[in-house]
Structures are given as structure tokens and as C-alpha cells.
Design an enzyme around this catalytic site. Structure first.
Site, PDB file in Angstrom:
ATOM      1  N   VAL A 285       0.819  -1.209   0.093  1.00 50.07           N
ATOM      2  CA  VAL A 285      -0.064  -0.071  -0.068  1.00 50.07           C
ATOM      3  C   VAL A 285       0.946   1.325   0.027  1.00 50.07           C
ATOM      4  CG1 VAL A 285      -1.667   1.365   1.453  1.00 50.07           C
ATOM      5  CG2 VAL A 285      -1.903  -1.141   1.182  1.00 50.07           C
ATOM      6  N   ALA A 286       1.828   1.113   0.869  1.00 48.56           N
ATOM      7  CA  ALA A 286       2.802   2.290   0.931  1.00 48.56           C
ATOM      8  C   ALA A 286       3.469   2.892  -0.528  1.00 48.56           C
ATOM      9  CB  ALA A 286       4.017   2.123   1.858  1.00 48.56           C
ATOM     10  N   GLU A 290      -1.337   5.391  -5.295  1.00 50.60           N
ATOM     11  CA  GLU A 290      -3.048   5.106  -5.708  1.00 50.60           C
ATOM     12  C   GLU A 290      -3.540   6.574  -6.434  1.00 50.60           C
ATOM     13  OE1 GLU A 290      -2.175   5.265  -2.312  1.00 50.60           O
ATOM     14  OE2 GLU A 290      -1.822   3.047  -2.775  1.00 50.60           O
ATOM     15  N   ASP A 332       1.349  30.635 -39.876  1.00 49.53           N
ATOM     16  CA  ASP A 332       1.266  31.541 -40.965  1.00 49.53           C
ATOM     17  C   ASP A 332       1.161  33.014 -40.699  1.00 49.53           C
ATOM     18  OD1 ASP A 332      -1.014  31.384 -39.519  1.00 49.53           O
ATOM     19  OD2 ASP A 332      -2.381  30.669 -41.160  1.00 49.53           O
ATOM     20  N   ASN A 727      -1.096   7.684   3.109  1.00 49.39           N
ATOM     21  CA  ASN A 727      -0.957   7.650   1.775  1.00 49.39           C
ATOM     22  C   ASN A 727      -2.434   7.985   1.165  1.00 49.39           C
ATOM     23  OD1 ASN A 727       1.135   6.801   0.208  1.00 49.39           O
ATOM     24  ND2 ASN A 727       0.459   4.705  -0.160  1.00 49.39           N
ATOM     25  N   ASP A 731      -1.683  12.417   1.902  1.00 42.70           N
ATOM     26  CA  ASP A 731      -0.598  12.756   0.443  1.00 42.70           C
ATOM     27  C   ASP A 731      -1.496  13.439  -0.553  1.00 42.70           C
ATOM     28  OD1 ASP A 731       1.101  11.768   2.124  1.00 42.70           O
ATOM     29  OD2 ASP A 731       1.769  10.089   0.585  1.00 42.70           O
TER      30      ASP A 731
HETATM   31  P1  ATP Z   1      -1.235  33.192 -44.760  1.00 45.14           P
HETATM   32  O1  ATP Z   1      -0.787  31.924 -45.270  1.00 45.14           O
HETATM   33  O2  ATP Z   1      -0.242  33.712 -43.996  1.00 45.14           O
HETATM   34  O3  ATP Z   1      -2.708  33.159 -44.154  1.00 45.14           O
HETATM   35  P2  ATP Z   1      -2.224  34.431 -47.190  1.00 45.14           P
HETATM   36  O4  ATP Z   1      -3.653  34.581 -46.591  1.00 45.14           O
HETATM   37  O5  ATP Z   1      -1.828  35.441 -47.926  1.00 45.14           O
HETATM   38  O6  ATP Z   1      -1.250  34.180 -46.033  1.00 45.14           O
HETATM   39  P3  ATP Z   1      -3.492  32.488 -48.983  1.00 45.14           P
HETATM   40  O7  ATP Z   1      -4.742  32.603 -48.384  1.00 45.14           O
HETATM   41  O8  ATP Z   1      -2.908  31.215 -49.372  1.00 45.14           O
HETATM   42  O9  ATP Z   1      -2.135  32.891 -48.007  1.00 45.14           O
HETATM   43  O10 ATP Z   1      -3.260  33.439 -50.161  1.00 45.14           O
HETATM   44  C1  ATP Z   1      -2.259  33.386 -51.032  1.00 45.14           C
HETATM   45  C2  ATP Z   1      -2.620  34.713 -51.982  1.00 45.14           C
HETATM   46  O11 ATP Z   1      -3.572  34.622 -52.748  1.00 45.14           O
HETATM   47  C3  ATP Z   1      -2.590  35.968 -51.214  1.00 45.14           C
HETATM   48  O12 ATP Z   1      -1.332  36.747 -50.728  1.00 45.14           O
HETATM   49  C4  ATP Z   1      -3.440  36.978 -52.096  1.00 45.14           C
HETATM   50  O13 ATP Z   1      -2.610  37.358 -53.191  1.00 45.14           O
HETATM   51  C5  ATP Z   1      -4.205  35.826 -52.848  1.00 45.14           C
HETATM   52  N1  ATP Z   1      -5.605  35.881 -52.120  1.00 45.14           N
HETATM   53  C6  ATP Z   1      -5.966  35.457 -51.050  1.00 45.14           C
HETATM   54  N2  ATP Z   1      -7.179  35.592 -50.860  1.00 45.14           N
HETATM   55  C7  ATP Z   1      -7.739  35.813 -52.084  1.00 45.14           C
HETATM   56  C8  ATP Z   1      -9.155  35.791 -52.462  1.00 45.14           C
HETATM   57  N3  ATP Z   1     -10.147  35.657 -51.709  1.00 45.14           N
HETATM   58  N4  ATP Z   1      -9.397  36.032 -53.681  1.00 45.14           N
HETATM   59  C9  ATP Z   1      -8.230  36.161 -54.632  1.00 45.14           C
HETATM   60  N5  ATP Z   1      -6.916  36.072 -54.131  1.00 45.14           N
HETATM   61  C10 ATP Z   1      -6.604  36.038 -52.906  1.00 45.14           C
END
Ligand code: ATP
Length: 893
Positions: A285-286, A290, A332, A727, A731
Site C-alpha cells: 500500500v505504501a 494510488e 502562417d 497515503n 498525501d
Molecule cells: P497566410 O498563408 O499567412 O494566411 P495568405 O492569406 O496570403 O497568407 P493564402 O490565403 O494562401 O495566404 O493566399 C495566397 C495569396 O492569394 C494572397 O497573398 C493573395 O495574393 C491571394 N488571395 C488571397 N485571398 C484571395 C481571395 N479571396 N481572392 C483572390 N485572391 C486571394
């Protein structure tokens, strides 16, 4: 109304007969009243395995442990030998232990429940003709489910409308490639989980959108049936569980060795076998901690709840531990490092560039001399309004912002410039869309106005320019020359280098309907530069991570120059470091080659990356021995999120698929929350380590004392019940308080833990043995003093030994502070719960001492005050020695 459910082979029926069988409508869905009725009738759309275990089961499970069985044996043995008081006392201990265990489990369960509630997934359905969002759990057969890219399908359904609809069914089939869906009824009999006109619960929408009539929920889905088969309720052991059971096994071995030694020597000395048996049970037990597994669960659950309050919802228990070991975060940019509140800052036309701002809903040119031709402006702004999925009438009900911030700012721009977006979408009727993908980095929409067709497109500059063949110059449209292309790219680069997010805009007007892939032969119009400033608190969070030995790498889809600018602003790279790798420089298949691997590991900024490249970068880091945390939001990020050791999805802007795949969801999308989560992860692990060291050193001291007394003073031997009391009662509370305490201030100043290390490392064992030896020493010392100054009476000696050990263990909790913290003010002394636990435990010792029944059960007697003082003095010895040692060590350090 009666409906036919479950429906057999829904794929083989026409949509109309399905409508009839399920009493629903392809346009209106079911009525609200009917939905309520069906919800009650069919229950929740979740699996049985996810339903909670009953309270009764929880109570019963408290008695399912080898140590409790052993205690029952001891209790029945006592009954057999007519030692009724001892038997009753053991039963009481078993009961108290069960009650403590039950309440701790209840606490852990309610924390987990609170966490689950924060992580509810939602589905969009049409009911009563209105589009609404409901918790996916409340989906009912007959619901009209709306699906779009990034959604996780929440029930099985028969598709009744689709547009470029592709899904990933790997969760069902194991094969990860896009499956194109269609409305056609399969001509041959197919396996019911593979029909092209059906969607299945648990699969992910990769592209396009669709409407489906729900034909199955919960266990009546293809996935539900598989889950039943493989028994998904069997929960997997986490690495922490394995470490705990390794530790427990070690302790069992120690006990076995000690018990054997003890029994053999007892037999040689001719001691009665009953005493040998009783003491062996006491030893067992010691040694057995548990309290350990349940305190671990409580510490984890409580820690996770704290993390949730700080915006990180941990979905996988094991991630808490992994978080503490993370040594690289791949993050990102947009929204995580930046605010994602996007403002239009620059309008760049082929012939001029205008700095603008929107004040009180009107567009102002920062350079007052500029007079922009309304025609150019209208064209650019209109493309932005049409090639746009942000809601025109955003909901004001909740604070959540719907839609892409870039697209929202484009709508604001249109209104501010006096070209209403609402009017534009009425004039130009949208026919179709080529959705944005992080691979193509572009988006386009096709519209009809009168007899003309119009394409509106926007996207990353290089990508959009590659599909443009002409350029709008004032009223004229000319062929796009190489020279002009170069100039546009240069302007974009310049804007990006100043930290702006740059998008290019193009269009096409034609009297004939363009081909399906209409992202070609476009006319370039201009660029818009958006300001997306870094979040205010990011710099500190990044420097915290740095001092915690964690590398930060930015992987973004944005332009290299924008990425680099932001990276410098937030401190990911040094101001003079211009090292950035662009996606086009990363041949996808060669990423694991040695020289490239080296370059990747030495670069902190990756731009214009594709989701596949993200996955490969994770692999490069993992191959180099890193523990990787990775952020993501898109449906295509799911593989990388899964591959990373800790996948982190964005709660606000993330797709459902990313959120379901990730092990952590950030409620506020901010990098700061990641660094806080890492800190918490480390803190939780430190707490676990702390109370494990505390509990094990207490247990070991009991083993040492029992063994020592067995040899030196068998008459004064600690009795099984006394050990049990120490225990199972005294504890546990301090350990619990340590388990939910705050970490010391150095958690983020130390390098990450090696995840392969055991909870108790070899060095820790040395520490534990020293602590146990000190506590044993204090008991021996008190016995010695007692013999000299009080009496050599066996009962008094036994009582003094018991009280000394009880107090020494309680004071020992203060030894658990970090060597880096102060003696009086540290994370243990600042932990209110530690004080409450101590107060409770000291009171418990006095309570059992005051009541005759418990006194008899624990073999306690009223001992002279001198004996009490001796016990108190001796019990402080370990605390004194450890504090002196720490003081000396700190002085040297
Ligand atoms: P992160 O990856 O850091 O989120 P991000 O938003 O730029 O960055 P993506 O979403 O992959 O990455 O977009 C890549 C690129 O696509 C952007 O830099 C922009 O030029 C273009 N983009 C983003 N959103 C749109 C959209 N709704 N319509 C058209 N082009 C877009």
C-alpha cells in the site's frame, strides 16, 4: 408525419422520391416544428461511444483497482481474526478513497465537458425555407444540408444540387484524392458508401458547393457503421499514460523487492506470519501511488480548462504534453501574426499610384492633387465587388465577422467610392465561380449583364498577370507587353516591400459565354495594396518563444516581400536578414534532398507556398528531429496539421476541416495564444512532474521506514492503517494542489523538454531517493530523541514515528518549489490551494487524534507534549535541509 428511416440505398432513388420518403423539400427543407419533432424522435447526431458514462459506473470504477482489492483482503483478514475495529477502519479508508476519486473524476469530467462545449461544430441547413446554422449534433434525417469548400460533412446525404463539388473521402476509404461528385444515379449497384451522388459524414469538402438531403445521422451513416465495427470507444493510451504506467511498474518492482527482503528476513528471525503478511500489505500500500492517475487527469483537465480560457482549446489530451516539447512553430502570417483587419491603402493603376484612406465612409485621396478618372476607378472597384463572397448585409446579431477581410474591405471601398456593391450584384447576375484556392491563388466569377458576359478576377499578382493578355489604359484596352508586365511586377514588389498585402484585378467582357475555365485572356486593370498591420502583442510573444528555445518560422501564401517586411516587424528575422524562400524555388519532390534541407532549416520566412509545400516543410523539420507545431486554416492544410506533432487550427477564420483535424483550436487566431499555450503545456507538465516527485518520495519514505523499523524496532512498526491514512488521505490533497498550481517564472526561459524522457528522469530519481532518505532520517531522529527524552515505550515510539512522518510529508510540499524561485515567495507558497490542503490535512491528523474510535483504529494514544514537540521539530528537518541546500546552490549560481 411518418417517414421512412433508415433509408436503404438512398443513392438509387430519385431526388423526388427521396423528398417524399423523408417528407422534406429540395428548396424549403423541413419545417421548424417537424425538425423539433424529429430531433426528439431520432436523438443526437453523435456516436454512442461519445455518450458519457453514467455516474453509477463512475462510482463502481473507483473500486476497480488492485490496491483496493488488496485492502479488501486486508479488511476480511481482520474480520477473520476478529479485529473488527481495524476491519471497519479499512472499509472507511476504502470509502474515503472512493469518494475522493469520484469527486476528482467528476471535476475532470466537468472540465472536459466544458471543453467539448467550446468545440461544437456547426452545419448550415435550410429549414422552413431559411438558411440557418445549427450544431451538427442536431442534424435530423430530411434536413437540407448546405455544403461548401472547407466544410466537414456532418451526416450522410443525397446530393440534389452541386457546383464543381469535390470531396476528400479518405476518412472512409483511406485513399486521399479528390472525388468528383455528380447528380447521376449510379447505373450499377455500388457499395453503399461510394455512390457519386451521395455525401458521407466525416468527409471533407475540397471544392465547390452542394445541397444534400440528409439520409442518415449518427450510427445510421457509413462512418457510424465502421466506427461501430472497430469499436471507436476504445480510447488510445497517450504517451503520458504510458509514462505513468511505466512509473507505476517501477514502483511495483521496488515494492516486490522490498517485500521479499522483508518477508525473508522476518521468517529467518522467526516472526509470526500474520505480522509478516500485514506488514507486507502495508508495504504494498505504501509503495503504490494510488492517487497518481487521477491527480494526473485532474491536473490535465484543469490545465486544459485554463488554456481554453486563454483562447486555446486543446482537443487531444496528449497534445498538452507534446506542446511542452515543441521546439519549432511553423506559423502562417495573415490573421495569426497580423490583425486581419484589412484596410485599403493604395490603388495602383498602370499609369499612376494613389494613396487612399476611407474616412467616415468616404474615399479620400491622400495626395490632394490627384484627380482620378472615374472610369478606371469604377472598373477596379466593380471587379472587387463582383469577385467577392463577403456578405453584403453582414449579420449584426453576433460579434463574429463573416467573410474574408480582404473582400469585406473591397465592399467598403466600393461604397466609399460611390459605386454601390449591392447595385453591382443586381446589375451583374452571377452565373458561376472559380473559387479561390491557395494553390492557384486566384478567384474569378462569371456574370451576365444584358446579353454580355463579364468575368471578374482577382488574385496574387504573378499568378493573375500570367493569365492576362491585355491591359486597361484609361478607356483603351491594349495588348500587354513584357515591359508592362515587368513594370507591374516591380510596382507590386515595391508595395509588398513596404508591408502591404497586394492583390491584382482583371476582367473580361465578351458577348459569348466563355469556356468553363474562364481564368484566361483577361484584361489587367490594377493593383490594390491593403494594410494589414502586425498584432500589437506579437513581438513579445515571439521573443518569449525565442527565450524558451523555440524557433519561429513563417510560412505564408503571401508575397515574399510582404512576408519579409512583416517578419522583420514582429522579430521573426533580424532587420538585416533578407533570407526568404519563395514557393517557386521549392521543387516539391526534392525537398528532402540534403542541401535543400539545410537551406530550409536555415530560413525563417517562406512565401507563396502551396499547402503541399507546407506539408513537406513539416517533414523536413521532423526528419531533423524537431517537434513541430504548425498552424493552418484551409481545407488543404489538413494533411500538414495532421502530420505536425501539434496541429493548430484557427477558430475564427479556420475551416471546419482544419478545426476537426487539428489538435488545438485557437479561439482568437492569435500567435500570442500559441505562445501562451506552449507556456501552459510546460506548466502542466511541470506540475505533473512536481506532484509525481512529491507522491513518490512520500511513498518511498514510507517503504524505507517500514523496512527500517522491521529490522530495528519491530514492536514500533507503522501499522497498515497508519500507512493507509498517510497515503490515501494526507498525501493526496497537497499533491492535488501542486497539480493545479502555477508554473515558476522560468518555464519559458528553459529549452523544451525531450519528449522521450520519462516523467521521472534518472536525476529526478536521485532527488526522490534523497527526499525519502531525509524524511526517513527525520523519523529515525525523532525516535532517537523520544527514546532519550521521553520513553522507550513501543506505542509512544510508534506514535511519534507516525506523527513525524505525517508532518514531514506535509512540510515536504514546500520542497517542491523550483530552485530558481525564492525561499519564501515561490510558486508553491503562492498557491492558495497548497495552504488549504495543508490546513485540511493537519486538521485531519488532529481529528483522528481527538476521536477515540479513530484513535483506537490508528493505534494512537495520548502522548506527552514533549513527544509532540519532538515530532514537530524532527518533521521540519527535511524542509530545513533542502532549503539550506537550495540557498547555497542559488548563492553559487
Ligand atoms: P497566410 O498563408 O499567412 O494566411 P495568405 O492569406 O496570403 O497568407 P493564402 O490565403 O494562401 O495566404 O493566399 C495566397 C495569396 O492569394 C494572397 O497573398 C493573395 O495574393 C491571394 N488571395 C488571397 N485571398 C484571395 C481571395 N479571396 N481572392 C483572390 N485572391 C486571394
Amino acid at each position: 408525419m411518418e417517414i421512412e428511416y433508415p433509408i436503404k440505398n438512398a443513392y438509387s432513388l430519385t431526388a423526388e422520391s427521396l423528398e417524399k420518403n423523408l417528407s422534406t423539400s429540395q428548396t424549403e427543407g423541413v419545417s421548424d416544428a417537424e425538425a423539433l419533432k424529429r430531433g426528439k424522435h431520432f436523438g443526437l447526431n453523435s456516436y454512442k461511444s461519445q455518450k458519457q458514462k453514467s455516474l453509477w459506473r463512475m462510482v463502481l470504477e473507483q473500486f476497480k483497482s488492485p490496491i483496493v482489492y488488496l485492502l479488501f483482503v486486508a479488511a476480511f483478514a481482520s474480520l477473520y481474526f476478529k479485529n473488527n475495529i481495524e476491519a471497519v477502519a479499512i472499509f472507511i479508508v476504502i470509502l474515503i478513497n472512493a469518494i475522493i476519486g469520484f469527486f476528482m473524476e467528476l471535476q475532470a469530467r466537468s472540465s472536459m465537458k466544458a471543453l467539448r462545449e467550446m468545440d461544437i461544430s456547426y452545419s448550415k441547413v435550410i429549414r422552413n425555407g431559411k438558411t440557418i446554422e445549427i450544431p451538427s449534433e442536431n442534424l435530423i434525417p430530411g434536413d437540407l444540408l448546405l455544403l461548401e469548400a472547407g466544410d466537414m460533412v456532418s451526416g450522410d446525404g443525397r446530393i440534389v444540387f452541386l457546383n464543381a463539388f469535390q470531396v476528400d473521402e479518405s476518412s472512409l476509404t483511406g485513399e486521399s484524392f479528390p472525388v468528383f461528385k455528380s447528380l447521376e444515379i449510379p447505373t450499377e449497384k455500388t457499395e453503399s458508401a461510394h455512390a457519386q451522388n451521395m455525401v458521407y459524414k466525416g468527409t471533407a469538402v475540397l471544392n465547390g458547393n452542394a445541397k444534400a438531403i440528409v439520409t442518415g445521422i449518427a450510427e445510421e451513416t457509413a462512418l457510424g457503421k465502421i466506427s461501430e465495427l472497430v469499436g471507436s470507444s476504445v480510447s488510445k493510451k497517450t504517451p503520458l499514460d504510458l509514462k505513468i504506467s511505466r512509473l507505476t511498474k517501477k514502483l511495483i518492482w521496488i515494492t516486490l523487492v522490498m517485500t521479499t527482503l522483508f518477508a525473508v528476513s522476518g521468517f529467518i528471525k522467526g516472526q509470526p506470519w500474520l505480522q509478516i503478511l500485514k506488514t507486507s500489505i502495508a508495504l504494498a500500500v505504501a509503495a503504490f501511488p494510488e492517487g497518481l492517475p487521477i491527480v494526473v487527469t485532474v491536473a490535465l483537465a484543469y490545465g486544459m480548462l485554463l488554456m481554453a480560457k486563454k483562447h486555446s482549446i486543446v482537443k487531444k489530451l496528449s497534445s498538452v504534453e507534446t506542446l511542452g516539447s515543441v521546439n519549432v512553430i511553423l506559423t502562417d502570417k495573415t490573421g495569426t501574426l497580423t490583425e486581419n483587419k484589412i484596410y485599403v491603402e493604395v490603388l495602383s493603376f498602370p499609369t499612376e499610384e494613389i494613396r487612399v484612406s476611407i474616412k467616415n465612409g468616404t474615399l479620400e485621396f491622400k495626395d490632394a492633387r490627384v484627380e482620378k478618372s472615374q472610369l478606371d476607378l469604377e472598373l477596379l472597384v466593380r471587379i472587387g465587388s463582383l469577385c467577392n463572397n463577403a456578405p453584403l448585409n453582414p449579420s449584426t446579431k453576433d460579434k463574429k465577422v463573416y467573410g474574408d477581410p480582404v473582400e469585406i474591405s473591397l465592399l467598403l471601398l466600393a461604397d466609399a467610392a460611390g459605386f454601390s456593391a449591392k447595385e453591382a450584384v443586381i446589375d451583374f447576375i452571377r452565373i458561376s465561380e472559380i473559387p479561390f484556392s491557395s494553390k492557384s491563388k486566384m478567384m474569378a466569377t462569371l456574370h451576365k449583364k444584358g446579353s454580355d458576359f463579364n468575368v471578374s478576377a482577382k488574385g496574387a499578382v504573378e499568378n493573375l498577370l500570367a493569365v492576362c493578355t491585355s491591359i486597361q489604359l484609361g478607356d483603351a484596352v491594349m495588348d500587354l507587353t513584357e515591359e508592362q508586365r515587368k513594370k507591374i511586377l516591380e510596382s507590386a514588389e515595391k508595395l509588398s516591400a513596404s508591408g502591404l498585402r497586394v492583390l491584382a484585378f482583371a476582367y473580361l467582357k465578351s458577348s459569348e459565354k466563355p469556356e468553363e475555365d474562364y481564368l484566361k485572356n483577361l484584361t489587367y486593370v490594377g493593383l490594390i495594396g491593403f494594410l494589414d498591420p502586425p498584432r500589437a502583442d506579437i513581438k513579445d510573444a515571439i521573443s518569449d518563444c525565442r527565450s524558451a528555445g523555440i524557433k519561429i518560422v513563417m510560412i505564408t501564401g503571401d508575397h515574399p516581400m510582404t512576408a519579409l517586411n512583416i517578419a522583420k516587424q514582429v522579430g521573426i528575422t533580424e532587420p538585416e536578414d533578407n533570407n526568404v524562400i519563395s514557393g517557386i524555388d521549392l521543387p516539391e519532390s526534392d525537398l528532402l534532398k540534403e542541401d535543400l534541407t539545410k537551406r530550409i532549416l536555415n530560413t525563417a520566412v517562406f512565401a507563396r507556398t502551396t499547402p503541399k509545400q507546407k506539408l513537406e516543410i513539416v517533414a523536413v523539420y521532423q526528419k531533423a528531429g524537431y517537434i513541430v507545431a504548425m498552424t493552418g486554416d484551409g481545407v488543404n492544410d489538413a494533411p500538414a496539421l495532421k502530420k505536425a506533432d501539434v496541429g493548430i487550427a484557427m477558430g475564427l477564420r479556420g475551416t471546419q476541416v482544419a478545426k476537426e483535424t487539428a489538435s488545438i483550436v485557437l479561439k482568437d487566431d492569435s500567435f500570442t495564444s500559441i505562445s501562451q499555450a506552449v507556456e501552459h503545456g510546460r506548466e502542466i507538465f511541470q506540475n505533473i512532474q512536481r506532484f509525481v516527485i512529491y507522491l513518490v518520495s512520500c511513498n518511498l519514505s514510507e517503504i524505507f521506514i517500514v523496512t527500517l523499523l522491521g529490522f530495528l524496532a519491530p514492536a514500533a512498526m507503522l501499522l497498515p492503517l497508519q500507512i493507509l491514512f498517510l497515503n490515501m488521505v494526507t498525501d493526496v490533497f497537497p499533491a492535488l494542489a501542486l497539480g493545479v498550481g502555477k508554473g515558476d517564472k522560468t518555464v519559458m526561459q528553459r529549452p523544451p523538454r525531450d519528449p522521450k524522457l520519462d516523467i521521472v528522469s534518472n536525476r529526478n530519481w536521485l532527488v526522490i531517493i534523497t527526499y525519502a532518505a531525509l524524511m526517513t532520517g527525520s523519523v529515525v531522529f525523532s525516535i532517537f530523541l523520544c527514546r532519550v527524552y521521553v520513553a522507550a515505550d513501543a506505542i509512544i515510539i510508534n506514535n511519534v514515528a507516525f506523527i513525524t512522518l505525517a508532518f514531514a510529508q506535509l512540510f515536504h510540499v514546500f520542497n517542491m518549489s523550483s530552485i530558481h524561485s525564492g525561499m519564501l515567495k515561490n510558486e508553491v507558497t503562492k498557491n492558495k490551494l497548497v495552504w488549504i490542503a495543508l490546513l485540511l490535512c493537519f486538521s485531519l491528523v488532529f481529528i483522528v487524534y481527538v476521536f477515540p474510535a479513530s484513535r483506537t483504529a490508528l493505534n494512537l494514544e495520548f502522548i506527552p507534549i514533549k513527544a509532540w514537540l519532538i515530532a514537530l521539530l524532527a518533521s521540519m528537518l527535511p524542509l530545513f535541509c533542502v532549503q539550506v541546500y537550495k540557498l547555497v546552490k542559488r548563492g553559487k549560481g
